[in-house]
Design a protein around this motif. Sequence first.
Motif, mmCIF file in Angstrom:
data_model
loop_
_atom_site.group_PDB
_atom_site.id
_atom_site.type_symbol
_atom_site.label_atom_id
_atom_site.label_comp_id
_atom_site.label_asym_id
_atom_site.label_seq_id
_atom_site.Cartn_x
_atom_site.Cartn_y
_atom_site.Cartn_z
ATOM 1 N N UNK A 93 41.818 54.470 32.472
ATOM 2 C CA UNK A 93 41.134 53.172 32.585
ATOM 3 C C UNK A 93 42.151 52.068 32.924
ATOM 4 N N UNK A 97 41.698 49.611 35.991
ATOM 5 C CA UNK A 97 41.664 48.159 35.801
ATOM 6 C C UNK A 97 42.717 47.473 36.658
ATOM 7 N N UNK A 100 41.378 47.355 40.031
ATOM 8 C CA UNK A 100 40.266 46.399 40.118
ATOM 9 C C UNK A 100 40.752 44.963 40.154
ATOM 10 N N UNK A 107 28.708 40.434 46.001
ATOM 11 C CA UNK A 107 27.569 41.348 46.117
ATOM 12 C C UNK A 107 26.464 40.734 46.966
ATOM 13 N N UNK A 111 24.944 38.619 42.393
ATOM 14 C CA UNK A 111 25.190 39.224 41.075
ATOM 15 C C UNK A 111 25.841 38.282 40.080
ATOM 16 N N UNK A 128 38.970 37.013 31.074
ATOM 17 C CA UNK A 128 39.139 38.419 30.718
ATOM 18 C C UNK A 128 40.559 38.904 30.983
ATOM 19 N N UNK A 129 41.160 38.395 32.067
ATOM 20 C CA UNK A 129 42.425 38.981 32.505
ATOM 21 C C UNK A 129 43.655 38.112 32.271
ATOM 22 N N UNK B 44 38.251 39.130 23.497
ATOM 23 C CA UNK B 44 38.092 39.323 24.938
ATOM 24 C C UNK B 44 36.980 40.310 25.299
ATOM 25 N N UNK B 130 19.332 43.018 34.736
ATOM 26 C CA UNK B 130 20.746 42.842 35.114
ATOM 27 C C UNK B 130 21.240 44.032 35.934
ATOM 28 N N UNK B 135 24.242 42.876 38.317
ATOM 29 C CA UNK B 135 25.108 42.100 37.425
ATOM 30 C C UNK B 135 26.017 43.019 36.601
ATOM 31 N N UNK B 137 27.064 46.015 37.504
ATOM 32 C CA UNK B 137 28.084 46.525 38.421
ATOM 33 C C UNK B 137 29.166 45.464 38.649
ATOM 34 N N UNK B 138 28.723 44.189 38.768
ATOM 35 C CA UNK B 138 29.687 43.102 38.986
ATOM 36 C C UNK B 138 30.661 43.009 37.818
ATOM 37 N N UNK B 139 30.139 43.132 36.590
ATOM 38 C CA UNK B 139 31.019 43.080 35.410
ATOM 39 C C UNK B 139 32.051 44.192 35.482
ATOM 40 N N UNK B 140 31.572 45.389 35.830
ATOM 41 C CA UNK B 140 32.461 46.547 35.882
ATOM 42 C C UNK B 140 33.565 46.341 36.919
ATOM 43 N N UNK B 141 33.193 45.815 38.088
ATOM 44 C CA UNK B 141 34.226 45.631 39.130
ATOM 45 C C UNK B 141 35.187 44.508 38.758
ATOM 46 N N UNK B 142 34.770 43.610 37.846
ATOM 47 C CA UNK B 142 35.709 42.578 37.380
ATOM 48 C C UNK B 142 36.619 43.105 36.277
ATOM 49 N N UNK B 143 36.469 44.403 35.967
ATOM 50 C CA UNK B 143 37.313 45.001 34.926
ATOM 51 C C UNK B 143 36.816 44.656 33.527
ATOM 52 N N UNK B 144 35.556 44.206 33.418
ATOM 53 C CA UNK B 144 34.969 43.890 32.105
ATOM 54 C C UNK B 144 34.046 45.048 31.748
ATOM 55 N N UNK B 145 34.310 45.698 30.603
ATOM 56 C CA UNK B 145 33.494 46.866 30.251
ATOM 57 C C UNK B 145 32.072 46.389 29.954
ATOM 58 N N UNK B 149 30.771 44.231 26.783
ATOM 59 C CA UNK B 149 30.383 42.838 26.989
ATOM 60 C C UNK B 149 28.915 42.599 26.648
#
Lengths: 294, 273
Positions: A93, A97, A100, A107, A111, A128-129, B44, B130, B135, B137-145, B149
């Motif tokens: 992971x 990350x 990512x 999107x 989104x 977050x980062x 976080x 969502x 939405x 998928x967007x969270x996931x691609x931002x590296x936010x689980x 979340x």
Amino acid sequence: MSGNVRIELPQARKDSHLRSGGPAITVRNLDKSYDDNHVLDDLSFDFERGKVYVIMGPSGCGKSTLLRQMIGAEHPDAGEVLIDGIDIHSNSRRLRDEARRKFGVLFQSSALLNGLTVAENVALPIQRHTDLPQSTIDLMVKLKLELVGMGNALDKYPYEISGGMKKRAGLARAIALDPAIVFYDEPSAGLDPVMIGVIDKLIKDPTSKLGITSVVITHEMPSIFRIADEVLMLWNGRFVFRGTPEALRNSTDPLVRQFLKGDPEGPIGAPRQLSELSERLIGPSARDARSATP
Amino acid sequence: MAAPTKLISDLGALVNRYIEVLGAAVKFGGAAIWYGVRGIFNRRIYPRHDLIVHMDYTGARSTPIMVLLGFLVGASLVIQTTPSIARYGPAELVAGVVGVSVLRTLGPLLAAIIFAGRVGAGFTAELGTMAVSEEILALDTMGIHPVGYLVAPRFLAAVLMLPACTVLFDLSALIGGYLAGTMQFNISHESWMDVTKQFVNLSNFTFGLAKSVVFAIIITLVCCYKGFTVRGSGMEVGRATMQAIVISLILIIFSDFVMSMVYNFLSKLGIVE
């Protein structure tokens, strides 16, 4: 008061934050099927940094599937996608990350999280980062939203703004962390021509000024010729064309020609062609009668 | 010969699919619990504010319905059972029947059913929408689980708030029962209290409360999982919500039965009261 605030836009940063000197994106032998439908067939390509790549093709040709593999939303059946040398489908992971963090995604539906304001949406990846204090995050958010011309909509909720504004807010969120790569999924879908022009400029400018690599999935022809450094056409899970917009315009490939002209008759089968339909409804005599007519 | 072979292979495929779904659901549940607990210490994973919002939505805003329905259930129970009890013995025994049945089963079970309909359906519809609008998928691609979340704060809020709602429901049902018994059937306050003290003990209450924690886990995980896995259009959100509630209700009632059996078994061994 806020209307008078002048914000300095970020300076050109040609290095982005790609660590290696290699391609921004490398795709090797990518394969993906859904049941019996072979959508991506052994795709391999490299995307250099600092260019706008447009992936086009008829609906259902696998553009969105390819994008989903490239951003790590789906696992391919075989092959790999390397973002700046890091496997986006890695089992670790931490590595995923890390990959990512190097890209942002705009999107098709934007989104944006509907429960958060536009500003909170853009702040999300930064919070977050990074460990930045809230005041710095607020400033960064304002900066990004000013960049896309959304400085006056910070406190609006996504359901209160138009489709074009959502796209721009989505873009501000995608570039919140200054990613080296930005993916755009049908950025002009559902927008008016002026707004398409605005979005095109927002894709093209950061690419040339900040050295960002942009990957755009679209079939909006005027946009393709305005923004693309290189165009790739996907058909039956493979690329049938790769070249500059100029080469695309001059291509003699029947698939490309049909796609550019929007001709319903040709190798790209329209859902049900008129001749076939009339033949099915009236019988073969319809075709014979037509061909016999001088 | 082809038909039996096909039947076996179809059956195999079905079992395979269910095992796959079960595996994914268990992984999902594990992640929700893991991130829910971690989120208490790490701001976080999800914003603290979200936990408060969900506690308000799941708990505080459920108060009126829990109090009203609890009161009515308690009162109806007394009104409907007292005549039968009075035929075989003293009517005040109904106080014991109400006390034990409300605290042990009716309270936790009905509170959980109301909670599933009010809160669980909301979770599935919210997360399903969502999922459909990318939405998650967007969270996931931002590296936010996304599970951390979105699900973790809902999970924690439900696990804290359903027991609280159950206490409210129990209390309202006991008051409703008491008022119906004393006013409708002229049972005196003293005899009602005496019978209640003889029948009801603390373990009735704690057992009910423990069950409500299990129900909260079931409702949140089922409803959030069904929401997360919605694909396609808005119509699918409606279908997923319906499925989530049906599965939640089946699992709630089934687990209630299993927990009652286990409790009785332990009680026979003298491990619990």
